[in-house]
Design a protein around this motif. Structure first.
Motif, mmCIF file in Angstrom:
data_model
loop_
_atom_site.group_PDB
_atom_site.id
_atom_site.type_symbol
_atom_site.label_atom_id
_atom_site.label_comp_id
_atom_site.label_asym_id
_atom_site.label_seq_id
_atom_site.Cartn_x
_atom_site.Cartn_y
_atom_site.Cartn_z
ATOM 1 N N SER A 1 0.831 -1.212 0.000
ATOM 2 C CA SER A 1 0.000 0.000 0.000
ATOM 3 C C SER A 1 0.863 1.258 0.000
ATOM 4 O O SER A 1 0.544 2.247 -0.684
ATOM 5 N N LEU A 2 1.958 1.240 0.743
ATOM 6 C CA LEU A 2 2.830 2.409 0.819
ATOM 7 C C LEU A 2 3.506 2.672 -0.523
ATOM 8 O O LEU A 2 3.667 3.825 -0.932
ATOM 9 N N PHE A 3 3.890 1.603 -1.220
ATOM 10 C CA PHE A 3 4.523 1.759 -2.529
ATOM 11 C C PHE A 3 3.551 2.407 -3.521
ATOM 12 O O PHE A 3 3.913 3.316 -4.273
ATOM 13 N N LEU A 4 2.306 1.938 -3.512
ATOM 14 C CA LEU A 4 1.299 2.528 -4.397
ATOM 15 C C LEU A 4 1.025 3.984 -4.034
ATOM 16 O O LEU A 4 0.802 4.832 -4.900
ATOM 17 N N ASN B 1 15.515 -8.305 8.995
ATOM 18 C CA ASN B 1 14.072 -8.022 9.000
ATOM 19 C C ASN B 1 13.730 -6.882 9.952
ATOM 20 O O ASN B 1 12.951 -5.980 9.627
ATOM 21 N N PHE B 2 14.313 -6.929 11.133
ATOM 22 C CA PHE B 2 14.037 -5.912 12.153
ATOM 23 C C PHE B 2 14.464 -4.526 11.675
ATOM 24 O O PHE B 2 13.712 -3.539 11.827
ATOM 25 N N LEU B 3 15.630 -4.412 11.082
ATOM 26 C CA LEU B 3 16.129 -3.120 10.616
ATOM 27 C C LEU B 3 15.269 -2.559 9.482
ATOM 28 O O LEU B 3 15.038 -1.347 9.420
ATOM 29 N N CYS B 4 14.785 -3.422 8.594
ATOM 30 C CA CYS B 4 13.933 -2.957 7.487
ATOM 31 C C CYS B 4 12.615 -2.386 8.005
ATOM 32 O O CYS B 4 12.153 -1.336 7.539
ATOM 33 N N ALA B 5 12.006 -3.080 8.961
ATOM 34 C CA ALA B 5 10.753 -2.584 9.530
ATOM 35 C C ALA B 5 10.974 -1.312 10.334
ATOM 36 O O ALA B 5 10.156 -0.383 10.310
ATOM 37 N N LEU B 6 12.098 -1.248 11.050
ATOM 38 C CA LEU B 6 12.412 -0.057 11.845
ATOM 39 C C LEU B 6 12.618 1.164 10.950
ATOM 40 O O LEU B 6 12.269 2.285 11.330
ATOM 41 N N TRP B 7 13.147 0.951 9.765
ATOM 42 C CA TRP B 7 13.381 2.054 8.834
ATOM 43 C C TRP B 7 12.063 2.753 8.465
ATOM 44 O O TRP B 7 12.021 3.978 8.331
ATOM 45 N N GLY B 8 11.000 1.969 8.315
ATOM 46 C CA GLY B 8 9.704 2.575 8.024
ATOM 47 C C GLY B 8 9.197 3.426 9.162
ATOM 48 O O GLY B 8 8.582 4.477 8.947
ATOM 49 N N CYS B 9 9.461 3.008 10.397
ATOM 50 C CA CYS B 9 9.022 3.783 11.560
ATOM 51 C C CYS B 9 9.753 5.122 11.644
ATOM 52 O O CYS B 9 9.204 6.108 12.150
ATOM 53 N N ASN C 1 8.955 15.627 9.288
ATOM 54 C CA ASN C 1 10.203 16.381 9.217
ATOM 55 C C ASN C 1 11.394 15.524 8.798
ATOM 56 O O ASN C 1 12.473 16.045 8.525
ATOM 57 N N VAL C 2 11.203 14.212 8.771
ATOM 58 C CA VAL C 2 12.261 13.285 8.362
ATOM 59 C C VAL C 2 12.073 12.964 6.885
ATOM 60 O O VAL C 2 10.973 12.627 6.444
ATOM 61 N N THR C 3 13.139 13.063 6.127
ATOM 62 C CA THR C 3 13.046 12.894 4.667
ATOM 63 C C THR C 3 13.290 11.463 4.211
ATOM 64 O O THR C 3 13.256 11.187 3.010
ATOM 65 N N ILE C 4 13.560 10.546 5.144
ATOM 66 C CA ILE C 4 13.760 9.145 4.790
ATOM 67 C C ILE C 4 12.707 8.297 5.494
ATOM 68 O O ILE C 4 11.906 8.817 6.271
ATOM 69 N N GLY C 5 12.714 7.003 5.232
ATOM 70 C CA GLY C 5 11.723 6.115 5.831
ATOM 71 C C GLY C 5 10.674 5.725 4.824
ATOM 72 O O GLY C 5 9.472 5.868 5.074
ATOM 73 N N ALA D 1 11.182 6.394 -3.977
ATOM 74 C CA ALA D 1 11.094 5.119 -4.677
ATOM 75 C C ALA D 1 12.350 4.273 -4.503
ATOM 76 O O ALA D 1 12.271 3.042 -4.368
ATOM 77 N N ALA D 2 13.513 4.903 -4.469
ATOM 78 C CA ALA D 2 14.768 4.151 -4.357
ATOM 79 C C ALA D 2 14.836 3.340 -3.060
ATOM 80 O O ALA D 2 15.413 2.246 -3.036
ATOM 81 N N GLU D 3 14.243 3.844 -1.985
ATOM 82 C CA GLU D 3 14.278 3.136 -0.715
ATOM 83 C C GLU D 3 13.544 1.804 -0.792
ATOM 84 O O GLU D 3 13.937 0.823 -0.159
ATOM 85 N N PHE D 4 12.476 1.778 -1.568
ATOM 86 C CA PHE D 4 11.703 0.544 -1.691
ATOM 87 C C PHE D 4 12.518 -0.555 -2.358
ATOM 88 O O PHE D 4 12.386 -1.735 -2.013
ATOM 89 N N TRP D 5 13.341 -0.203 -3.329
ATOM 90 C CA TRP D 5 14.127 -1.204 -4.042
ATOM 91 C C TRP D 5 15.233 -1.765 -3.164
ATOM 92 O O TRP D 5 15.519 -2.974 -3.197
ATOM 93 N N VAL D 6 15.862 -0.924 -2.364
ATOM 94 C CA VAL D 6 16.894 -1.407 -1.441
ATOM 95 C C VAL D 6 16.259 -2.316 -0.386
ATOM 96 O O VAL D 6 16.775 -3.399 -0.068
ATOM 97 N N GLU D 7 15.145 -1.866 0.167
ATOM 98 C CA GLU D 7 14.426 -2.671 1.165
ATOM 99 C C GLU D 7 14.020 -4.012 0.594
ATOM 100 O O GLU D 7 14.101 -5.057 1.266
ATOM 101 N N GLN D 8 13.611 -4.013 -0.651
ATOM 102 C CA GLN D 8 13.144 -5.253 -1.278
ATOM 103 C C GLN D 8 14.250 -6.296 -1.341
ATOM 104 O O GLN D 8 14.036 -7.474 -1.041
ATOM 105 N N VAL D 9 15.447 -5.867 -1.726
ATOM 106 C CA VAL D 9 16.579 -6.794 -1.811
ATOM 107 C C VAL D 9 16.882 -7.390 -0.437
ATOM 108 O O VAL D 9 17.016 -8.614 -0.285
ATOM 109 N N LEU D 10 16.960 -6.549 0.586
ATOM 110 C CA LEU D 10 17.335 -7.005 1.915
ATOM 111 C C LEU D 10 16.232 -7.831 2.576
ATOM 112 O O LEU D 10 16.473 -8.931 3.099
ATOM 113 N N PHE D 11 15.024 -7.310 2.558
ATOM 114 C CA PHE D 11 13.949 -7.951 3.309
ATOM 115 C C PHE D 11 13.480 -9.240 2.642
ATOM 116 O O PHE D 11 13.299 -10.264 3.320
#
Length: 545
Positions: free
Chosen positions: A361-364, A416-424, A430-434, A438-448
Motif C-alpha cells: 500500500s505504501l509503494f502505491l 528483517n528488524f532493521l527494514c521494519a524499523l526504517w519505516g518507523c 520532518n524526516v526525509t527518509i523512511g 522510490a529508491a528506498e523501496f528497491w533497497v528494502e526489497q533486496v534485503l527484506f
C-alpha cells in the motif's frame, strides 16, 4: 511403560502383521509406527517423488502470488475509485498521502483500511456494530479449517488427497476475478469476499505441503544432534531438509514469477491504468487460477501416496481431529522446544506478512495509484526474484559456512528488524527518509525479501526436526492455528491505527515489536534437546506419561 516397550522381538513379527481386529498393545503400536515410517521413506526416497512434490508447489505459486500482490492492490484501487474525499463528494486523489473514505456498515473508514475489513454482506448487522478486518477474519477462518485438516491428514492416505483438493479449490476461487470490473460497492465487496476465501484455503495446502518435509528428511537417515558435523546421517538429513524446503519455496516463487510475467504483459499490452483501470490485475488473477488447476492435476498423478497412521475403526473424522489436537496441546510439556519455536515462528510470520501488506500500500501511495500501476507490476515481479535469490543463496552457502544452526536465524531476523524499523523512522513529516522515495523501496526489497525467504525455509526445516514422527501435519497445523490467538490481532491493530492516523508508517510499529519478541524466543529454543524429545512419538509419549 516398561523398559522393553518399543523393542520389536523376533517372535513378534507374526503378531505385527495380524489382522487389526485385535486391540494392539504398546509393542504392536510401535511396530506399526515403524512400518509406516519405512513405507513413507520408500515412497518419498526417489527423485520422481521430489519432482512431483515440486510440481505441486509450483502450482500454488501463480494464485498465491496474485492473491498477495494483485488482489489487495485491486481492492485498494477499487476502494479508491468508489471512495470520496472527507467532507465532500469529490473523487479521491490517485497519489500522495491520500485521505479517502469508503462506506463501511453505518459509517465510513479510510480506503486503505478497507483492505483489512470484512465487507458488509458477510456478517450482516454485526458490521454495523464493530469493525472486523478482512485479513483478520481470513486468518481466523484459516485457523479453524486447519484444526480439522491437520487433525486428520496424518492418518491413512488422506495427506495427498487433502492437499490436492485444497490446491484445486484455491485455483478455482481465482477464476471469477476477471468478471469483477464494476466500479461500485457490489463488486468491491465481492473482491474482498473472494480474498477472504483465498486466504482461508491457502492455509490448508500450506500445512499439508510442509508436513512432507520431515518425511523427506527421514528418507536419507535421521538427526542425532543439531550439529551437521557430528555424523554423516545428521549432515545428510539437515541438507535434505533445507534442500526440500528451499526448492519447495523456489518452485512456488517460480510459479509466482510466471503469473507476474503475465501480469506485466497484460498491463503493457492492454493499456495504462487510465485507459483500462485495474482490469489487468483481475485478468491476471483469473489466468493464474487456470495455471494452478492445470499443474495441480499433473502433480497429483506423479506424487506417490504416503501412508499415515492407521485410522481407529469407527472413529468419526471430526472427533478424531478434536482428540488429536487435545492430545497435542497436552504434549507441550513433552515437546517444549517445538512449542517455543512455533510461537516464535508465528510471531515473526505475523509481523512479516503484515509488514509486506503495508509496503504494498505504501509503494502505491508514494508512486501514485494511477501512474504507478506499471511500476507496481515490475516491483511485484522483482519481489519474487529476490525471494528466490535469497533462499537459493542460503542453500548454496549453508554447507560451506560452519556456524551453529541457530545463528542463521539471528542473521535473518536482524535484517528483517532493521527494514521494519526504517519505516518507523519516516513517521515524522520532518524526516526525509523512511520509505518516502522510490529508491528506498528497491533497497528494502533486496534485503527484506532475500532474508525472509531464507528464514521461511529455515523455519520449516528446523521445526520439522522438533516434531515427532506420525504427527507432521498436526504440528505444522499448530503454526497456523495459533493465528486464532495472535495472528488476527496485528492486522486489526494496523487497520485501527491507519483509520485514525492516515499514515501507513504508523502501523509498522506493531510489526517491529513482533519481530523483536520473536527474536527473543528463537534465542530461548534449545534445538539439541528438541531433537532428542522428538525421537519419542506422540502416542508413545502419552503412554509414558
Amino acid at each position: 511403560m516398561s523398559s522393553t516397550d518399543g523393542i520389536i522381538k523376533p517372535d513378534q513379527n507374526k503378531r505385527d502383521f495380524r489382522a487389526h481386529e485385535q486391540s494392539p498393545g504398546p509393542d504392536e503400536e510401535n511396530a506399526n509406527e515403524t512400518s509406516v515410517q519405512n513405507q513413507q521413506v520408500a515412497s518419498l526416497g526417489t527423485k520422481k517423488a521430489l519432482w512431483a512434490y515440486l510440481i505441486l508447489c509450483f502450482s500454488t505459486g501463480p494464485t498465491s502470488s496474485m492473491a498477495f500482490n494483485y488482489v489487495s492492490a485491486a481492492i485498494q484501487s477499487a476502494a479508491n475509485t468508489v471512495g470520496h474525499q472527507p467532507g465532500s463528494n469529490k473523487p479521491c486523489a490517485r497519489r500522495g498521502n491520500i485521505k479517502c473514505l469508503v462506506k463501511f456498515g453505518a459509517g465510513e473508514i479510510d480506503y486503505v483500511s478497507y483492505v483489512y475489513v470484512l465487507p458488509n454482506g458477510i456478517l450482516g448487522t454485526i458490521t454495523e456494530r464493530i469493525r472486523l478486518y478482512l485479513r483478520s477474519i481470513g486468518r481466523a477462518m484459516e485457523g479453524v479449517i486447519t484444526i480439522i485438516t491437520a487433525g486428520v491428514a496424518d492418518y491413512s492416505r488422506y495427506r495427498k488427497t487433502m492437499m490436492l483438493c485444497s490446491i484445486l479449490l484455491f485455483g478455482a476461487l481465482a477464476l471469477p476475478f476477471a468478471g469483477l470490473t464494476g466500479a461500485d460497492y457490489t463488486h468491491l465487496n465481492a473482491l474482498a469476499t473472494l480474498y477472504c476465501l483465498l486466504t482461508t484455503v491457502q492455509g490448508v495446502y500450506t500445512v499439508i505441503e510442509a508436513s512432507y518435509i520431515p518425511i523427506f528428511m527421514r528418507s536419507v537417515g535421521g538427526l542425532h544432534s543439531a550439529s551437521p558435523a557430528s555424523d554423516l546421517d545428521t549432515k545428510r538429513t539437515w541438507k535434505k531438509g533445507f534442500t526440500v524446503s528451499v526448492l519447495a519455496l523456489v518452485a512456488s516463487n517460480v510459479g509466482g514469477i510466471v503469473s507476474l510475467l503475465i501480469g506485466v504483459i497484460l498491463v503493457y499490452g492492454i493499456g495504462s491504468y487510465v485507459k483500462v483501470g485495474y482490469f489487468s490485475y483481475l485478468l491476471a488473477i483469473t489466468i493464474a487460477g487456470c495455471i494452478t488447476i492445470t499443474f495441480a492435476t499433473i502433480g497429483q498423478f506423479l506424487l506417490p501416496s504416503v501412508p499415515g497412521k492407521e485410522r481407529p475403526k469407527g472413529q468419526n473424522l471430526l472427533v478424531l481431529a478434536v482428540k488429536g489436537w487435545i492430545r497435542m496441546i497436552a504434549s507441550a510439556r513433552r515437546y517444549p522446544e517445538a512449542f517455543k519455536f512455533c510461537i516464535g515462528w508465528i510471531l515473526w510470520n505475523t509481523g512479516y506478512s503484515n509488514y509486506l501488506g503495508l509496503m504494498q500500500s505504501l509503494f502505491l501511495e508514494v508512486t501514485g495509484i494511477a501512474r504507478g500501476s506499471g511500476v507496481y507490476q515490475v516491483w511485484s515481479f522483482t519481489n519474487v526474484i529476490f525471494a528466490c535469490m535469497g533462499s537459493l543463496s542460503f542453500l548454496f552457502i549453508y554447507p560451506h559456512v560452519r556456524i551453529p544452526i541457530k545463528s542463521w536465524a539471528y542473521v535473518f531476523l536482524s535484517v528483517n528488524f532493521l527494514c521494519a524499523l526504517w519505516g518507523c523512522i519516516g513517521i515524522s513529516n520532518n524526516v526525509t527518509i523512511g520509505y518516502k522515495h522510490a529508491a528506498e523501496f528497491w533497497v528494502e526489497q533486496v534485503l527484506f525479501m532475500s532474508t525472509s525467504s531464507a528464514l521461511r525455509s529455515y523455519n520449516r526445516t528446523v521445526f520439522a526436526s522438533l516434531i515427532p514422527c506420525g504427527s507432521e501435519a498436526q504440528f505444522f497445523g499448530m503454526e497456523i492455528t495459533l493465528d486464532l490467538a495472535t495472528g488476527w490481532i496485528n492486522p486489526l491493530v494496523q487497520g485501527v491505527i491507519q483509520d485514525h492516523m492516515h499514515n501507513l508508517r504508523f502501523p509498522m510499529i506493531p510489526n517491529v515489536l513482533l519481530i523483536f519478541v520473536a527474536f527473543l524466543l528463537y534465542i530461548w529454543v534449545d534445538i539439541p534437546k528438541g531433537i532428542e524429545d522428538a525421537k519419542v512419538p506422540l502416542d508413545a509419549a502419552r503412554e509414558d506419561n
